[in-house]
Design a protein around this motif. Structure first.
Motif, PDB file in Angstrom:
ATOM      1  N   ARG A   1      38.447  42.715  36.026  1.00  0.00           N
ATOM      2  CA  ARG A   1      38.266  42.902  34.375  1.00  0.00           C
ATOM      3  C   ARG A   1      37.648  44.471  34.258  1.00  0.00           C
ATOM      4  O   ARG A   1      37.514  44.999  33.352  1.00  0.00           O
ATOM      5  CB  ARG A   1      37.517  41.984  34.422  1.00  0.00           C
ATOM      6  CG  ARG A   1      38.273  40.773  33.949  1.00  0.00           C
ATOM      7  CD  ARG A   1      38.024  39.432  32.766  1.00  0.00           C
ATOM      8  NE  ARG A   1      37.416  38.491  34.293  1.00  0.00           N
ATOM      9  CZ  ARG A   1      36.888  38.009  34.212  1.00  0.00           C
ATOM     10  NH1 ARG A   1      35.522  37.555  32.854  1.00  0.00           N
ATOM     11  NH2 ARG A   1      35.801  36.922  35.057  1.00  0.00           N
ATOM     12  N   ARG A   2      36.077  43.926  35.459  1.00  0.00           N
ATOM     13  CA  ARG A   2      35.611  45.481  35.442  1.00  0.00           C
ATOM     14  C   ARG A   2      36.750  47.066  34.953  1.00  0.00           C
ATOM     15  O   ARG A   2      36.269  47.784  34.910  1.00  0.00           O
ATOM     16  CB  ARG A   2      34.798  45.335  36.175  1.00  0.00           C
ATOM     17  CG  ARG A   2      33.556  46.473  36.519  1.00  0.00           C
ATOM     18  CD  ARG A   2      33.177  46.798  36.907  1.00  0.00           C
ATOM     19  NE  ARG A   2      33.525  47.101  38.489  1.00  0.00           N
ATOM     20  CZ  ARG A   2      32.788  46.091  39.886  1.00  0.00           C
ATOM     21  NH1 ARG A   2      32.268  45.222  39.532  1.00  0.00           N
ATOM     22  NH2 ARG A   2      33.720  46.870  41.215  1.00  0.00           N
ATOM     23  N   ALA A   3      37.362  46.574  36.525  1.00  0.00           N
ATOM     24  CA  ALA A   3      38.357  48.414  36.090  1.00  0.00           C
ATOM     25  C   ALA A   3      39.028  47.615  35.139  1.00  0.00           C
ATOM     26  O   ALA A   3      39.608  49.654  34.905  1.00  0.00           O
ATOM     27  CB  ALA A   3      39.268  48.220  36.924  1.00  0.00           C
ATOM     28  N   GLU A   4      39.325  47.114  34.439  1.00  0.00           N
ATOM     29  CA  GLU A   4      40.164  47.922  32.574  1.00  0.00           C
ATOM     30  C   GLU A   4      38.891  47.605  32.160  1.00  0.00           C
ATOM     31  O   GLU A   4      39.534  48.821  31.278  1.00  0.00           O
ATOM     32  CB  GLU A   4      40.977  45.866  32.444  1.00  0.00           C
ATOM     33  CG  GLU A   4      42.111  45.677  33.212  1.00  0.00           C
ATOM     34  CD  GLU A   4      42.030  44.459  32.578  1.00  0.00           C
ATOM     35  OE1 GLU A   4      42.023  43.428  31.764  1.00  0.00           O
ATOM     36  OE2 GLU A   4      43.312  43.289  33.510  1.00  0.00           O
ATOM     37  N   ARG A   5      38.296  47.873  31.912  1.00  0.00           N
ATOM     38  CA  ARG A   5      36.885  47.986  31.140  1.00  0.00           C
ATOM     39  C   ARG A   5      36.080  49.305  31.087  1.00  0.00           C
ATOM     40  O   ARG A   5      36.455  50.317  30.702  1.00  0.00           O
ATOM     41  CB  ARG A   5      35.787  47.234  31.248  1.00  0.00           C
ATOM     42  CG  ARG A   5      35.246  45.364  30.255  1.00  0.00           C
ATOM     43  CD  ARG A   5      34.542  45.185  30.336  1.00  0.00           C
ATOM     44  NE  ARG A   5      33.159  44.933  31.743  1.00  0.00           N
ATOM     45  CZ  ARG A   5      33.814  43.797  32.638  1.00  0.00           C
ATOM     46  NH1 ARG A   5      34.262  43.232  32.310  1.00  0.00           N
ATOM     47  NH2 ARG A   5      32.761  44.380  33.589  1.00  0.00           N
TER      48      ARG A   5
ATOM     49  N   MET B   1      37.031  34.355  42.235  1.00  0.00           N
ATOM     50  CA  MET B   1      36.505  34.493  41.349  1.00  0.00           C
ATOM     51  C   MET B   1      36.016  36.346  41.683  1.00  0.00           C
ATOM     52  O   MET B   1      36.243  36.612  40.583  1.00  0.00           O
ATOM     53  CB  MET B   1      35.494  34.175  41.428  1.00  0.00           C
ATOM     54  CG  MET B   1      34.633  33.873  39.989  1.00  0.00           C
ATOM     55  SD  MET B   1      35.872  33.680  38.568  1.00  0.00           S
ATOM     56  CE  MET B   1      35.119  32.797  37.265  1.00  0.00           C
ATOM     57  N   SER B   2      35.388  37.152  42.530  1.00  0.00           N
ATOM     58  CA  SER B   2      35.403  37.891  42.510  1.00  0.00           C
ATOM     59  C   SER B   2      36.049  38.807  42.023  1.00  0.00           C
ATOM     60  O   SER B   2      36.471  40.294  41.553  1.00  0.00           O
ATOM     61  CB  SER B   2      34.591  38.168  44.000  1.00  0.00           C
ATOM     62  OG  SER B   2      34.898  39.098  45.123  1.00  0.00           O
ATOM     63  N   LYS B   3      37.075  38.758  42.707  1.00  0.00           N
ATOM     64  CA  LYS B   3      38.796  39.435  42.298  1.00  0.00           C
ATOM     65  C   LYS B   3      38.851  39.954  40.861  1.00  0.00           C
ATOM     66  O   LYS B   3      39.490  41.332  40.313  1.00  0.00           O
ATOM     67  CB  LYS B   3      40.000  39.289  43.263  1.00  0.00           C
ATOM     68  CG  LYS B   3      39.890  39.767  44.868  1.00  0.00           C
ATOM     69  CD  LYS B   3      40.846  38.843  45.645  1.00  0.00           C
ATOM     70  CE  LYS B   3      40.836  39.210  46.948  1.00  0.00           C
ATOM     71  NZ  LYS B   3      42.178  38.862  47.576  1.00  0.00           N
ATOM     72  N   GLU B   4      38.982  38.692  39.806  1.00  0.00           N
ATOM     73  CA  GLU B   4      39.387  38.753  39.240  1.00  0.00           C
ATOM     74  C   GLU B   4      38.141  39.306  38.223  1.00  0.00           C
ATOM     75  O   GLU B   4      38.122  40.144  37.148  1.00  0.00           O
ATOM     76  CB  GLU B   4      39.114  37.314  38.195  1.00  0.00           C
ATOM     77  CG  GLU B   4      39.206  36.953  37.230  1.00  0.00           C
ATOM     78  CD  GLU B   4      40.608  37.618  36.232  1.00  0.00           C
ATOM     79  OE1 GLU B   4      41.126  37.732  35.452  1.00  0.00           O
ATOM     80  OE2 GLU B   4      41.275  37.957  37.010  1.00  0.00           O
ATOM     81  N   ARG B   5      36.294  39.278  38.095  1.00  0.00           N
ATOM     82  CA  ARG B   5      35.639  40.088  38.089  1.00  0.00           C
ATOM     83  C   ARG B   5      35.730  42.136  38.432  1.00  0.00           C
ATOM     84  O   ARG B   5      35.676  42.565  37.295  1.00  0.00           O
ATOM     85  CB  ARG B   5      34.329  40.148  38.160  1.00  0.00           C
ATOM     86  CG  ARG B   5      33.572  38.813  37.660  1.00  0.00           C
ATOM     87  CD  ARG B   5      32.048  38.740  37.765  1.00  0.00           C
ATOM     88  NE  ARG B   5      32.436  37.835  39.009  1.00  0.00           N
ATOM     89  CZ  ARG B   5      31.013  37.999  39.890  1.00  0.00           C
ATOM     90  NH1 ARG B   5      30.253  38.007  39.913  1.00  0.00           N
ATOM     91  NH2 ARG B   5      31.403  37.394  40.738  1.00  0.00           N
ATOM     92  N   ALA B   6      36.627  42.220  39.649  1.00  0.00           N
ATOM     93  CA  ALA B   6      36.638  43.343  39.781  1.00  0.00           C
ATOM     94  C   ALA B   6      37.712  44.096  38.857  1.00  0.00           C
ATOM     95  O   ALA B   6      37.366  45.203  38.296  1.00  0.00           O
ATOM     96  CB  ALA B   6      36.888  43.949  40.908  1.00  0.00           C
TER      97      ALA B   6
END
Length: 107
Positions: free
Chosen positions: A8-12, A1-6
């Motif tokens: 998405r944050r990188a994309e943002r 889950m934290s890899k997915e958040r990371a």
């Protein structure tokens, strides 16, 4: 889950960086355009920016003078078909402009 958040944050952050770069390019383009406009038209008088009652009266008198001479030239263009009379009226109105302007002033 934290890899997915990371991810998405990188994309943002990447999208935000792209938008910031686009805003920066647009602001630089606008600054260059304004500087170019100031360089080209900076030496021109800007009577519409002069504040005050006297400046407004001066603008009104000037516009009335131009309007009067324009109407005279328009009348000559409509009545006289020959180009010599039309150009003559244009030259005479350019020469007479200062006199008409003095006559139109309220003192």
């Amino acid at each position: 889950m934290s890899k997915e958040r990371a991810r998405r944050r990188a994309e943002r952050e990447h999208e935000a960086a792209l938008k910031a770069a686009a805003r920066q390019r647009q602001s630089e383009r606008t600054a260059r355009s304004r500087a170019r406009r100031r360089a080209v038209a900076g030496w021109l008088p800007r009577p519409h920016l002069q504040p005050g009652v006297l400046a407004a009266r001066r603008r009104a008198e000037l516009m009335a003078t131009f309007g009067l001479l324009f109407l005279v030239n328009l009348l000559v263009w409509l009545v006289r078909p020959d180009w010599a009379a039309r150009l003559g009226a244009l030259v005479v109105s350019a020469v007479v402009f200062p006199v008409v302007r003095l006559m139109m002033q309220r003192r």
